[in-house]
Scaffold this motif. Structure first.
Motif, PDB file in Angstrom:
ATOM      1  N   ASN B 274       0.794   8.360  -0.844  1.00  0.00           N
ATOM      2  CA  ASN B 274      -0.435   7.572  -0.799  1.00  0.00           C
ATOM      3  C   ASN B 274      -0.898   7.174  -2.180  1.00  0.00           C
ATOM      4  O   ASN B 274      -1.434   6.092  -2.398  1.00  0.00           O
ATOM      5  CB  ASN B 274      -1.542   8.377  -0.132  1.00  0.00           C
ATOM      6  CG  ASN B 274      -1.508   8.207   1.359  1.00  0.00           C
ATOM      7  OD1 ASN B 274      -1.314   7.104   1.836  1.00  0.00           O
ATOM      8  ND2 ASN B 274      -1.659   9.289   2.071  1.00  0.00           N
ATOM      9  N   ILE B 276       0.995   6.632  -4.681  1.00  0.00           N
ATOM     10  CA  ILE B 276       1.874   5.550  -5.138  1.00  0.00           C
ATOM     11  C   ILE B 276       1.408   4.220  -4.558  1.00  0.00           C
ATOM     12  O   ILE B 276       1.279   3.221  -5.265  1.00  0.00           O
ATOM     13  CB  ILE B 276       3.338   5.859  -4.758  1.00  0.00           C
ATOM     14  CG1 ILE B 276       3.868   6.972  -5.661  1.00  0.00           C
ATOM     15  CG2 ILE B 276       4.202   4.624  -4.878  1.00  0.00           C
ATOM     16  CD1 ILE B 276       5.240   7.445  -5.312  1.00  0.00           C
ATOM     17  N   ALA B 277       1.126   4.223  -3.266  1.00  0.00           N
ATOM     18  CA  ALA B 277       0.657   2.985  -2.634  1.00  0.00           C
ATOM     19  C   ALA B 277      -0.642   2.514  -3.289  1.00  0.00           C
ATOM     20  O   ALA B 277      -0.830   1.321  -3.529  1.00  0.00           O
ATOM     21  CB  ALA B 277       0.451   3.201  -1.134  1.00  0.00           C
ATOM     22  N   LEU B 278      -1.486   3.471  -3.597  1.00  0.00           N
ATOM     23  CA  LEU B 278      -2.752   3.111  -4.236  1.00  0.00           C
ATOM     24  C   LEU B 278      -2.515   2.571  -5.645  1.00  0.00           C
ATOM     25  O   LEU B 278      -3.154   1.610  -6.073  1.00  0.00           O
ATOM     26  CB  LEU B 278      -3.670   4.339  -4.277  1.00  0.00           C
ATOM     27  CG  LEU B 278      -5.119   4.071  -4.642  1.00  0.00           C
ATOM     28  CD1 LEU B 278      -5.720   3.035  -3.723  1.00  0.00           C
ATOM     29  CD2 LEU B 278      -5.934   5.351  -4.547  1.00  0.00           C
ATOM     30  N   VAL B 280       0.004   0.915  -6.585  1.00  0.00           N
ATOM     31  CA  VAL B 280       0.448  -0.474  -6.411  1.00  0.00           C
ATOM     32  C   VAL B 280      -0.765  -1.383  -6.236  1.00  0.00           C
ATOM     33  O   VAL B 280      -0.898  -2.407  -6.906  1.00  0.00           O
ATOM     34  CB  VAL B 280       1.379  -0.600  -5.185  1.00  0.00           C
ATOM     35  CG1 VAL B 280       1.691  -2.053  -4.899  1.00  0.00           C
ATOM     36  CG2 VAL B 280       2.645   0.179  -5.400  1.00  0.00           C
ATOM     37  N   LEU B 281      -1.655  -0.974  -5.363  1.00  0.00           N
ATOM     38  CA  LEU B 281      -2.824  -1.815  -5.087  1.00  0.00           C
ATOM     39  C   LEU B 281      -3.652  -2.020  -6.355  1.00  0.00           C
ATOM     40  O   LEU B 281      -4.100  -3.131  -6.651  1.00  0.00           O
ATOM     41  CB  LEU B 281      -3.676  -1.176  -3.990  1.00  0.00           C
ATOM     42  CG  LEU B 281      -4.819  -2.060  -3.501  1.00  0.00           C
ATOM     43  CD1 LEU B 281      -4.273  -3.240  -2.724  1.00  0.00           C
ATOM     44  CD2 LEU B 281      -5.787  -1.277  -2.642  1.00  0.00           C
ATOM     45  N   ALA B 283      -2.578  -1.855  -9.430  1.00  0.00           N
ATOM     46  CA  ALA B 283      -1.836  -2.718 -10.352  1.00  0.00           C
ATOM     47  C   ALA B 283      -1.960  -4.179  -9.915  1.00  0.00           C
ATOM     48  O   ALA B 283      -2.082  -5.073 -10.749  1.00  0.00           O
ATOM     49  CB  ALA B 283      -0.371  -2.290 -10.400  1.00  0.00           C
ATOM     50  N   THR B 633     -12.006   4.231  -4.738  1.00  0.00           N
ATOM     51  CA  THR B 633     -11.400   2.900  -4.833  1.00  0.00           C
ATOM     52  C   THR B 633     -12.366   1.857  -4.282  1.00  0.00           C
ATOM     53  O   THR B 633     -12.604   0.816  -4.906  1.00  0.00           O
ATOM     54  CB  THR B 633     -10.085   2.854  -4.035  1.00  0.00           C
ATOM     55  OG1 THR B 633      -9.274   3.929  -4.458  1.00  0.00           O
ATOM     56  CG2 THR B 633      -9.362   1.550  -4.257  1.00  0.00           C
TER      57      THR B 633
END
Lengths: 561, 737, 87
Positions: B274, B276-278, B280-281, B283, B633
């Protein structure tokens, strides 16, 4: 005022009424269920599949679907480019038109292949009948069908079905959706006075005794698919403002409904696929609310008129500059917002002449791309925002975010992000370059804030595959043709690839059963949050250009300068 | 002092008692007929420890020294300015680069074109300073989180000093080596007073070990080979009696404590899926705003409102999600820290995060759902005896019984008015034995009172010449069994008096916890070796969603696989070797520290307190971790609206959009500065929240969302408007801009 | 004079590339030279042209470098998007 708003309300009411009917029909078509058209169409489809050797039962993976889509679009593009370049040698060319310049031909080809239909030429003086029918008319069907196929494949993936077969989807889109509706629509348009002929321009003697050449051609058939397929490339240079494309209020209503009906219905189709009509209506309601607000904002702006002119007139008059008087401010405002919302791009008035309110709404539509959005792709983009919302809110309820029981993980976020990213890149970077060299590149007719709107509009229209022009831009140049071509390609195919891969990865996910800990996405709260995410992620990106363009212009006009 | 309770066999329990070592063991203890195994060494205990007190009071067992964390964090925050480290955080790296550029334009104001305005140096310098602090605050947050972890790790490390180990050579000789030189498979000998040099498995000897360094539990634990529970030892613990032969099961640096240290220190911290996915978002958002801001000067130039580079950088930093970007790693580290504070060793952050996603908890009945002690619930008189008589006999038979069951019989009898009517000192207790399957008392007047397994008591009565009328007793036995209880028969001499209903007592409060879990969408499945009737009674009483009775270890795996086939994530606890496959199969497997090495290896978490209910807390921690990330976030992104409205209207002097300046900020410079100062200060302001986590409430997803979106979404929209305006007023008052 | 200055810059950038790249890879030298030339030719003069003589040559180079830096950051962010595990 009241009458105008009533016209708008009536049109929207018709659209809402059609939505469930058409939405269910689309679902039936793409779920492969029986329809009453089957006896007529099944043999035709079988013949087509046999002819091009498509194994219609074969399912495609995300990559296969993507590859086939890209190759077929490329092939069609090459064919049309050659047709345009060779039109001088080919038949059905009563006015003896020669090939357009290579960059215009390239821009036109890309523009029609990508369902954008941005036109840096005037149809009646550039394109022969053969090119209009065989090249552009052909692409109007296939590009719309491509968009529909992508949208349906995406919905299939999202709801856990295999993506389907690209060739079957594109064939069924044409034979069962676009063609039948177009035939009915074209007949209606002919009844309403739109010409459909292959003879050359008519020469008439006017009342004053002068001779006038009136361009005509196979307009009605061209016109209906232009609207229905969200193409928007007019037969004539001034598009649906031309009396032979859109002669009266009735044809205007028909064309407005035609351009709105498929993107609105697709949301309902999703509801049928997902077996969740409630969510479909919620999403429909959210988009409809934003859409209505934008329509009202624009309509009020047009009705209020230009204060600078009003002060000269000494009274308040609606802004009728650049409008057809037979449509008036209300229908022009509705059309302007609808055409930019649905990525149709046909116009029935000059968008350049809209009040800043209208400029704001039209730009806003193209920035977001989801207020209905393009044929097929618009609905898919809507779900991209939904996925991003699910990700944020999912974390906030303490679980790995999931959408319909499918976990949203890194791969999904990366692919959704690509779609989110491509729009600002494709719009802002070329706009900045053009504006950095205003004299050499931009060719802006109205300097100042309006100039920003003109340039940004052009690229937004290209990137969103809308195709309408703000006009007033000297855009038939090498720079505009090539840069807009690049933007259209980027705005069309990169998101499509990402969408299909995303759908594929969603379809292959292990389903997580729903529990009380699962975040429901079909609630008003979630839909409201989605609207917030759309506004923050989609609109804030373009807030500075909106501020420097239409907003600054509005303040400038309000100040009287 | 704990009595030694060791049972290998039970004959008299009428139930399908076989399979599950864990529950068998407990069950036998629970029946509570202790037999002294070694009367000279009463300290030895091999029962799974039952730590006393509330869980809160047991947290932080290794003494953590938190002094100096902040001083160290201040220094570490500077060290983290090193670009090689800074580049690891994309959002903050942009701020870092921005700081450098604004520093350049502070020194050379005309670097990118003539600088308008009065004293651009001061303005640029202020921006550079604020940006610097933004980066530094983010580093500080991470450093504090790491510092807390390090403090925990240091406390652990203190238990793990290098020791000399007596390595047993293949020829049988003994060589003294450093504990760090030990390798997996080596055999070492430890004698009383030694520190056990490494994690290992007991292969010889019997000894008691003080594990308080790890678990905080002061009672020593008995270790001996061949048994599941008691055969594994942890490096760093101390042997306090006798001697053991140990086979080392882990290489140095890979032992249990090492893993825990690495985890809390964040040294081996890998990003969770999660996270990592965050990343990405974040970035992507950064990329979007980089494009927006990079193109803005060109567009603004066109309308004659040039934007200076410093202002553009300020706008960029204000828009990119620095709040969450700066706190993201601190949240992750603090999450691990929180797990460690619960005395749980997780092998990866991934496992902790997965806890938040758990759909099904597979729980053992004994020790988790029930107290593990069967307590007397009622007496059933037979053969015409009165309840008072039965209570009196039961009391007499139990006066020497020190087990919880025995004590509960005494308690129940006394409640019914019975009293001891003989001289206890002259009476003689009869211990339970596997052969007799009963216990009791020989009264001073020679009367024998006994309680025990029904058929054993029947046999006893027969042997004393009693009548064979056992119908009523059999009926009572049936009745108790049907209610899920365990019947004991009671006799005095040759007379049957009645039956005692021993009942599994469901832990107080467990029903509410299961209800909470259900609201969170977590299903509970109870596993028990009991028969169906007993299991269903307990299941109903505890409020579990499902139960599996007469379960074998294979049933456990089958149950887990079945749940997983439906896409569910399953968590379970276990400690026996035969639990290992199930622990490995489960998405989250929590092994008890008292469990075997095999179980610990298979699990992805080990609970040092061996408290099976802790799984429920870990689920909450996992959820809390995700919620904190999501909330911050959302907050960070929602802040952008206010920052836009602060900066955009004022930086284009010729655009005439001042009316958008809804906050009525004093001037261009003060607006930019106040937005930036807010942006910087919000990071330290949220450090406490990031470290402690957003409070988790067991609500349904929709209720949680409603709550959090109101707090962090709407709050994130409104708060900066207020804060920026306040800062602006202050700046104007000071006359800074 | 202008040409002289640009040539000098090309030389300097080439030397910088030389210093940094030579040690690890000989082949990177031509690439560095090429990039330096491109920078000199395209970007800096582009900036110069866009601003219409309003800034001096040094500022044009500074802005061009800033543009390159922005491009670099953008590429860096793309790496962060597609390979988040590295961060």
């Amino acid at each position: 005022m009241l009458l105008g708003l009533l016209q708008i309300a009536l049109t929207l009411l018709i659209v809402v009424a059609i939505t469930p009917l058409l939405g269910r029909y689309l679902a039936v078509v793409y779920l492969g269920n029986k329809t009453w058209l089957d006896p007529a169409i099944n043999p035709v489809e079988k013949f087509i599949y046999r002819l091009v050797a498509v194994r219609s039962q074969e399912q495609m993976t995300g990559w296969q679907y993507t590859r086939n889509l890209l190759y077929s679009n490329l092939a069609m593009g090459v064919l049309v480019f050659l047709l345009l370049m060779l039109q001088g040698l080919l038949p059905l060319n009563p006015t003896g038109l020669n090939a357009p310049t290579w960059d215009t031909a390239l821009h036109t080809t890309i523009s029609f292949v990508t369902n954008t239909d941005q036109q840096h030429y005037s149809g009646e003086t550039t394109i022969s009948y053969l090119s209009q029918i065989a090249a552009l008319g052909f692409l109007m069907f296939t590009s719309a069908a491509t968009g529909l196929a992508v949208g349906i494949a995406f919905i299939r993936g999202l709801t856990g079905r295999p993506l389907g077969n690209f060739y079957v989807d594109i064939t069924r889109s044409i034979t069962r959706v676009l063609l039948p509706i177009s035939i009915v629509g074209a007949v209606l348009l002919i009844i309403l006075g739109v010409p459909q002929t292959l003879t050359g321009p008519a020469t008439v003697t006017t009342l004053e005794g002068a001779t006038q050449t009136i361009a005509r051609g196979p307009v009605a058939s061209f016109e209906i698919i232009k609207q229905l397929g969200e193409n928007g490339g007019g037969f004539f240079g001034i598009n649906s403002a031309h009396p032979l494309e859109n002669p009266n209020a009735a044809s205007n209503l028909l064309e407005t409904v035609a351009m709105l009906c498929i993107p609105t219905a697709l949301i309902y189709t999703y509801g049928v696929f997902a077996n969740n009509i409630k969510q479909a209506w919620l999403l429909f309601g959210m988009v409809f609310a934003i859409f209505t607000i934008l329509v009202v904002v624009s309509a009020v702006g047009e009705y209020g008129g230009n204060p600078l002119i009003n002060s000269l007139l000494g009274e308040q008059q609606p802004n009728l500059e650049g409008k057809e008087v037979r449509f008036g401010w209300a229908q022009t405002a509705l059309w302007a917002v609808s055409t930019t919302a649905t990525m149709c791009g046909a116009v029935n008035g000059m968008h350049d002449s809209l009040m800043p309110n209208g400029g704001f709404s039209t730009l806003f539509n193209m920035f977001l791309q989801i207020i209905w959005g393009g044929q097929g792709t618009g609905t898919a983009y809507l779900f991209i925002y939904l996925i991003l919302t699910v990700f944020l809110t999912g974390l906030m309820v303490g679980r790995t975010p999931e959408f319909f029981g499918r976990k949203i993980e890194k791969r999904e976020i990366v692919l959704a992000s690509v779609i989110l990213l491509i729009h600002p890149i494709a719009i802002l970077i070329p706009s900045a370059i053009a504006l950095a060299f205003p004299d050499t590149l931009a060719g802006i007719s109205n300097p100042g804030f309006h100039g920003i709107s003109q340039v940004v509009y052009e690229y937004a229209s290209a990137a969103a595959n809308n195709g309408s022009g703000f006009e007033g831009l000297g855009d038939a140049t090498l720079w505009w043709n090539l840069s807009a071509s690049g933007v259209m390609l980027a705005g069309r195919y990169i998101p499509i690839v990402a969408l299909l891969l995303l759908a594929d990865s969603m379809a292959q996910k292990q389903l997580v059963p729903e529990t009380a800990g699962t975040l429901r996405t079909d609630t008003g709260l979630f839909t409201g949050i989605t609207a917030g995410v759309i506004l923050i992620l989609g609109a804030l990106t373009f807030f500075p250009v909106l501020a420097l363009g239409p907003v600054a212009e509005a303040f400038q006009i309000a100040k009287g300068g | 002092m704990r009595r030694v309770k060791v049972r290998k066999t039970v004959g008299w329990v009428e139930r399908s008692e076989t399979q599950r070592r864990f529950s068998t063991q407990r069950y036998i203890q629970n029946l509570g007929f202790p037999r002294m195994m070694n009367s000279t060494n009463p300290d030895r205990s091999k029962s799974p420890r039952r730590p006393g007190g509330t869980r809160e009071s047991r947290r932080h067992t290794p003494k953590v020294n938190r002094k100096g964390i902040y001083q160290r964090a201040i220094a570490d925050a500077f060290v983290k300015l090193n670009p090689r480290i800074a580049i690891k955080n994309p959002v903050m790296f942009l701020v870092w680069v921005g700081t450098v550029i604004t520093l350049l334009v502070t020194i050379f104001p005309d670097l990118f074109g003539a600088a308008p305005g009065r004293n651009p140096r001061l303005f640029n310098g202020l921006i550079a300073a604020i940006l610097f602090f933004t980066v530094w605050f983010a580093n500080f947050a991470e450093a504090v989180a790491e510092g807390r972890g390090k403090a925990q790790a240091d406390a652990l490390r203190a238990t793990k000093s290098d020791t000399t180990a007596k390595k047993v050579l293949p020829d049988g000789g003994i060589q003294e080596v450093s504990s760090t030189a030990l390798r997996q498979g080596d055999r070492v000998k430890v004698v009383a007073g030694d520190i056990i040099p490494a994690d290992g498995e007991v292969i010889g000897g019997v000894a008691s070990v003080d594990e308080s360094a790890i678990t905080g539990e002061s009672a020593p634990v008995l270790k001996q080979p061949g048994t599941d529970i008691a055969s594994s030892v942890t490096g760093g613990t101390r042997i306090i009696s006798d001697e053991l032969l140990i086979r080392v099961t882990s290489d140095p640096g890979k032992g249990f404590i090492d893993r825990m240290i690495a985890l809390v220190e964040g040294a081996e911290r890998r990003k969770t899926p999660n996270e990592i996915a965050l990343t990405v978002l974040l970035a992507v958002l950064t990329q979007v705003f980089l494009i927006v801001v990079a193109t803005l000067p060109l567009i603004a130039n066109y309308v004659g409102s040039p934007v200076s580079i410093a202002v553009a950088i300020a706008l960029l930093v204000a828009l990119i999600p620095t709040t969450i970007g700066g706190l993201l790693s601190a949240i992750g580290i603090a999450g691990m820290d929180r797990v460690a504070q619960f005395n749980v060793v997780a092998t990866s952050g991934r496992a902790v995060e997965a806890c938040g996603d758990i759909n099904t908890l597979v729980l053992d009945k004994t020790g988790t759902i029930t107290l593990g002690n069967r307590l007397a619930d009622e007496f059933i008189p037979v053969n015409g005896h009165s309840l008072e008589d039965v209570a009196g006999v039961a009391l007499a038979a139990s006066v020497f019984d020190e087990t919880p069951e025995g004590k509960s019989i005494v308690r129940l009898a006394e409640q019914l008015g019975a009293s001891v009517d003989f001289e206890v000192s002259r009476a003689e207790g009869v211990e339970f034995s596997a052969r007799t399957r009963m216990s009791g008392t020989n009264l001073p007047d020679g009367i024998e009172v006994r309680k025990g397994a029904v058929d054993a008591i029947k046999g006893f009565v027969r042997s004393r010449g009693g009548q064979n009328n056992t119908q009523e007793l059999d009926a009572a036995y049936e009745q108790i069994s049907h209610q899920g209880g365990t019947p004991l028969a009671l006799c005095q001499g040759s007379k049957l008096y009645g039956a005692i209903h021993l009942k599994d007592i469901v832990k107080p409060g467990i029903r509410e916890r299961f209800a909470q879990l259900r609201r969170m969408g977590v299903r509970t499945v109870m596993l028990t070796g009991d028969n169906r009737i007993t299991a269903s009674v307990i299941a109903q009483e505890a409020g579990v969603d499902d139960f599996i009775s007469e379960a074998t270890p294979e049933d456990k795996i089958t149950a887990i696989k079945r749940e997983q086939a439906q896409g569910k994530l399953v968590a379970m606890t276990g400690d026996g070797t035969n639990d290992a496959p199930a622990l490995a199969q489960a998405n989250v497997g929590v092994a008890m520290n008292t469990g075997t090495q095999a179980a610990k290896e298979a699990a992805n978490m080990v609970d040092l307190d061996s408290d099976p209910t802790k799984l429920i807390d870990i689920v909450a921690i996992g959820k809390q971790l995700l919620i904190t990330r999501g909330a911050l976030t959302t907050f960070s992104i929602a802040n952008d609206i206010a920052k836009y409205f602060a900066i955009i209207p004022v930086i284009f002097p010729t655009a005439g959009i001042e009316s958008l300046n809804v906050m009525r900020l004093a001037s261009t410079n003060s607006a930019v500065l106040s937005a930036l100062i807010y942006n910087a200060l919000i990071i330290p302001a949220l450090i406490p929240l990031a470290l402690t986590g957003v409070k988790f409430r067991p609500l349904t997803a929709n209720q949680l969302l409603q709550r959090n979106i109101l707090l962090y979404g709407l709050g994130g929209v409104v708060a900066p408007f207020v804060a920026i305006k306040l800062i602006d007023v202050l700046i104007a008052a000071v006359g800074l801009a | 004079m202008d040409i002289f200055l640009t040539q000098r810059f090309a030389k300097v950038s080439a030397e910088v590339c030389l210093a940094t790249r030579f040690a690890n890879a000989r082949v990177k030298l031509p690439l560095g030279l090429f990039l330096g030339l491109c920078f000199n030719l395209a970007i800096a003069s582009g900036v110069y042209a866009a601003t219409g003589q309003a800034i001096d040559r040094g500022q044009a180079y500074a802005i061009a470098l800033l543009g390159l830096l922005t491009l670099g950051l953008s590429i860096y962010l793309f790496v962060a998007i597609f390979q988040p595990e590295r961060f």
